[in-house]
Enzyme design. Structure first.
Site, mmCIF file in Angstrom:
data_model
loop_
_atom_site.group_PDB
_atom_site.id
_atom_site.type_symbol
_atom_site.label_atom_id
_atom_site.label_comp_id
_atom_site.label_asym_id
_atom_site.label_seq_id
_atom_site.Cartn_x
_atom_site.Cartn_y
_atom_site.Cartn_z
ATOM 1 C CB ALA A 86 -58.367 -13.873 39.056
ATOM 2 C CB THR A 87 -55.675 -13.175 34.245
ATOM 3 O OG1 THR A 87 -55.335 -12.075 35.093
ATOM 4 C CG2 THR A 87 -55.697 -12.722 32.798
ATOM 5 C CD GLN A 194 -58.624 -6.957 45.002
ATOM 6 O OE1 GLN A 194 -58.395 -6.988 46.208
ATOM 7 N NE2 GLN A 194 -57.668 -6.794 44.113
ATOM 8 C CB ALA A 215 -53.665 -18.473 45.618
ATOM 9 C CG HIS A 216 -51.610 -13.101 43.482
ATOM 10 N ND1 HIS A 216 -51.345 -11.754 43.470
ATOM 11 C CD2 HIS A 216 -52.284 -13.348 42.341
ATOM 12 C CE1 HIS A 216 -51.831 -11.208 42.352
ATOM 13 N NE2 HIS A 216 -52.417 -12.168 41.656
ATOM 14 C CB THR A 255 -48.814 -31.045 35.173
ATOM 15 O OG1 THR A 255 -48.607 -32.020 34.155
ATOM 16 C CG2 THR A 255 -48.388 -31.598 36.526
ATOM 17 C CB CYS A 342 -48.388 3.764 32.126
ATOM 18 S SG CYS A 342 -47.971 4.758 33.541
HETATM 19 C C1 PLP Z 1 -55.808 -9.225 40.725
HETATM 20 C C2 PLP Z 1 -57.111 -9.299 40.038
HETATM 21 C C3 PLP Z 1 -57.268 -10.093 38.906
HETATM 22 C C4 PLP Z 1 -56.123 -10.847 38.269
HETATM 23 O O1 PLP Z 1 -55.762 -11.936 39.057
HETATM 24 P P1 PLP Z 1 -54.472 -12.821 38.699
HETATM 25 O O2 PLP Z 1 -54.584 -14.006 39.586
HETATM 26 O O3 PLP Z 1 -53.312 -11.947 39.023
HETATM 27 O O4 PLP Z 1 -54.544 -13.165 37.258
HETATM 28 C C5 PLP Z 1 -58.521 -10.161 38.345
HETATM 29 N N1 PLP Z 1 -59.558 -9.494 38.859
HETATM 30 C C6 PLP Z 1 -59.450 -8.714 39.944
HETATM 31 C C7 PLP Z 1 -60.638 -8.015 40.489
HETATM 32 C C8 PLP Z 1 -58.215 -8.590 40.573
HETATM 33 O O5 PLP Z 1 -58.105 -7.823 41.648
#
Ligand code: PLP
Length: 414
Positions: A86-87, A194, A215-216, A255, A342
């Site tokens: 997502a980043t 989320q 996905a995670h 890829t 932090c």
């Molecule tokens: C975890 C999260 C991200 C980052 O996702 P990654 O796949 O770890 O880069 C971005 N936005 C929200 C709201 C998240 O909870």
């Protein structure tokens, strides 16, 4: 897989304490792992290899995953672009749109409660000439639609509002925001990381043109995500941020992470079938947990809208308690998150809670508990008992608490 089965029948056992940090990351569903495994060795192809069956096989697997993900989000398969998470999707959407449309307008509106993966790319765009309005939300975490409308100018190109907040679980009214953007002819982007796989997220129906997810956060593997880009007329132009070969229809080179994508697809399929049942069960557990704490501990409050909130997320403030200190008293028996970040100099209170108008003290007195599909009732009961005992203990040590109990007005002291 030889892990111990817990009472849900899932082969997941929290090691290092009771895991209540599902919003940070979810364990991979074992069915997801099983689906991925053949794509590491038995089917090692590169989907971009068009000249042989080993490549075709990988391409078929990616096609299937793209369909599974499109099905969950009710979009077309060709509207999904795979990324590393997502980043990356957020960076791609925000920078890609700005780069393509800055000649039309340089103004972007977002919320102060967004994830850093939205706020930081926007800060970067500010150095390149973008004008960004950061709106605070209401005390319940929802954006005021009138304030959002009032922030729109003739230069407004894009509105970026997250679907569900990672710290509080607050769910924005994407339908109303979509209608506003549609009416004003402004692009709408949502970080739905989320929300996807937890609640219904159908961007096309709501007029959300760009949506990120990962996905995670939905029981799939780490390092793979997606960006939905609506296929519409006129075409949404997204400047490519990763050059080199023109994969993903020229949108994102590199890829493809075939095993990761296969796992992402499987996670989407499972979510589609099970998320309603999971969510109902988790809501019961979460509510039991919250009610127990609220009943047994004074001056404890929930942060976030009472109804528009993810069923598995609980953000709570314990007045006169330092959240970080409380977390340390758990002694690794509970894996939870404080809202604080932090920085090199100090521990900063959560920008999300401050954006909802909480005082610095109350923001620092808060912890996030996020449950998931492997969470059991026994874990919740044990976690609540640990928290209650430790909050009582911490307060007993606090001079401010003693003064408060003696009826002294301590508000000025905290
Ligand atoms: C975890 C999260 C991200 C980052 O996702 P990654 O796949 O770890 O880069 C971005 N936005 C929200 C709201 C998240 O909870």
């Amino acid at each position: 897989m030889n892990e111990v089965l817990n009472e849900n029948g899932f082969p997941f056992r929290g090691q290092g304490g009771i895991y209540l940090d599902y919003n940070a990351t979810t364990p991979c569903d074992p069915r997801v792992v099983d689906a991925m495994l053949p794509y590491f060795y038995e089917h090692p192809g590169n989907p971009a290899s068009r000249t042989h069956a080993i490549g075709w096989r990988a391409d078929e697997a990616v096609k299937k995953a793209r369909k599974q993900i499109a099905h969950l989000t009710k979009v077309e398969a060709h509207e999904i672009i795979f990324t590393s998470g997502a980043t990356e999707s957020n960076n791609f959407a925000l920078k890609g749109i700005y780069e393509s449309y800055q000649h039309k307008g340089n103004h972007i509106i977002t919320l102060t409660t967004e994830h850093k993966a939205v706020l930081d790319p926007l800060k970067k765009l500010e150095t390149l000439g973008a004008e960004v309005t950061y709106l605070d939300v209401e005390p319940d975490g929802m954006v005021d639609l009138q304030k959002l409308e009032n922030a729109i100018t003739s230069q407004t190109l894009l509105i970026a509002t997250m679907w569900a907040n990672n710290e509080t679980g607050v769910i924005q009214n994407m339908k109303a925001i979509g209608e506003l953007c549609n009416q004003k002819n402004i692009l709408l982007f949502s970080d739905a990381t989320q929300a996807v796989g937890k609640i219904q997220t159908h961007p096309k129906e709501l007029g959300v043109q760009l949506m990120s997810f990962s996905a995670h956060k939905m029981y799939g593997p780490k390092g793979v995500g997606a960006l939905y880009v609506a296929h519409q007329d006129p075409k949404i132009k997204l400047a490519e941020q990763m050059n080199g070969g023109g994969h993903e229809r020229g949108n994102r080179s590199g890829t493809l992470n075939v095993p990761g994508i296969v796992g992402f697809g499987k996670a989407a399929e499972i979510a589609q079938q099970e998320m309603e049942v999971d969510s109902a069960r988790l809501q019961q557990l979460r509510d039991k947990f919250e009610n127990t704490l609220l009943q047994q501990l004074e001056l404890t409050s929930i942060n976030g809208h009472s109804k528009n909130r993810l069923a598995h997320t609980c953000n709570m403030s314990f007045k006169f308690i330092d959240g970080e200190a409380l977390m340390n008293t758990f002694n690794q028996r509970l894996a939870v998150a404080s809202g604080s970040a932090c920085t090199s100099a100090s521990i900063e209170p959560s920008h999300v809670l401050l954006g909802m108008g909480l005082s610095k003290h109350l923001a620092q007195a808060s912890l996030r508990f996020s449950l998931g599909k492997f969470t059991t009732e026994a874990e919740i009961d044990e976690a609540a008992a640990i928290i209650i005992a430790n909050v009582n203990h911490q307060r007993a040590l606090s001079p401010i608490w003693e003064m408060y109990k003696d009826g002294v007005d301590v508000e000025g002291l905290i």
